[in-house]
Design a protein around this motif. Structure first.
Motif, short mmCIF file in Angstrom:
data_model
loop_
_atom_site.label_atom_id
_atom_site.label_comp_id
_atom_site.label_asym_id
_atom_site.label_seq_id
_atom_site.Cartn_x
_atom_site.Cartn_y
_atom_site.Cartn_z
N ARG A 94 27.05 -1.52 32.14
CA ARG A 94 27.61 -0.47 33.00
C ARG A 94 27.43 0.92 32.38
N VAL A 95 27.68 1.02 31.08
CA VAL A 95 27.55 2.32 30.40
C VAL A 95 26.11 2.80 30.47
N LEU A 96 25.16 1.92 30.16
CA LEU A 96 23.75 2.32 30.18
C LEU A 96 23.28 2.63 31.59
N ASP A 97 23.81 1.93 32.58
CA ASP A 97 23.42 2.17 33.97
C ASP A 97 23.95 3.50 34.49
N LYS A 98 25.19 3.81 34.16
CA LYS A 98 25.82 5.04 34.68
C LYS A 98 25.65 6.22 33.72
N GLY A 99 25.70 5.96 32.44
CA GLY A 99 25.62 7.02 31.44
C GLY A 99 27.01 7.53 31.08
N VAL A 100 27.15 7.94 29.83
CA VAL A 100 28.41 8.49 29.34
C VAL A 100 28.09 9.74 28.54
N VAL A 101 28.86 10.79 28.76
CA VAL A 101 28.69 12.03 28.01
C VAL A 101 29.95 12.27 27.19
N ILE A 102 29.76 12.51 25.92
CA ILE A 102 30.88 12.85 25.03
C ILE A 102 30.56 14.21 24.44
N ALA A 103 31.48 15.16 24.58
CA ALA A 103 31.24 16.52 24.10
C ALA A 103 32.43 16.98 23.28
N GLY A 104 32.14 17.75 22.25
CA GLY A 104 33.22 18.28 21.43
C GLY A 104 32.73 19.39 20.53
N ASP A 105 33.63 20.25 20.12
CA ASP A 105 33.31 21.35 19.23
C ASP A 105 34.21 21.28 18.01
N ILE A 106 33.63 21.61 16.88
CA ILE A 106 34.40 21.71 15.64
C ILE A 106 34.27 23.15 15.17
N ARG A 107 35.39 23.82 14.99
CA ARG A 107 35.37 25.21 14.53
C ARG A 107 36.20 25.33 13.26
N ILE A 108 35.65 26.02 12.29
CA ILE A 108 36.37 26.28 11.04
C ILE A 108 36.57 27.78 10.93
N ASN A 109 37.84 28.20 10.93
CA ASN A 109 38.20 29.61 10.84
C ASN A 109 38.99 29.87 9.57
#
Length: 103
Positions: free
Chosen positions: A23-38
């Motif tokens: 199911r995952v390969l058929d539909k696709g999954v997107v995971i997004a994230g940002d890491i910021r160091i201040n």
């Protein structure tokens, strides 16, 4: 009738790993994230992470085909890169020969 509990991780009623992966390969999954160091409100580092999990066919449907043009991943891209380099060298040799300089 006595109900015997199924062991942890059993396949009773739930989808097994192969079904989930399909199911995952058929539909696709997107995971997004940002890491910021201040430090004191000064941004020192930003890392943007983007992960797409999909089949090759689904990725092509979405217009993603970067691996086909990356020489480190595609033998076809490597051949194109070598052909381009050969063409540039031939042009350079021809230009040198026209000026009368030895190759």
């Amino acid at each position: 009738m006595t109900m015997v509990p199924e062991p942890y991780g059993g396949s009773g009623g739930g989808a097994n790993l192969a079904d989930i992966l399909e199911r995952v390969l058929d539909k696709g999954v997107v995971i997004a994230g940002d890491i910021r160091i201040n430090l004191l409100d000064i941004e020192l580092l930003t890392i943007k992470l983007r992960l797409i999990v999909a089949s090759v066919d689904k990725a092509r449907e979405m217009g993603i085909d970067w691996w086909e043009h990356d020489p480190s991943l595609s033998s076809g891209a490597r051949r194109r890169e070598l052909a381009d380099e050969n063409e540039r060298l031939r042009e350079r040799i021809a230009a040198l020969e026209q000026r009368g300089e030895p190759a």
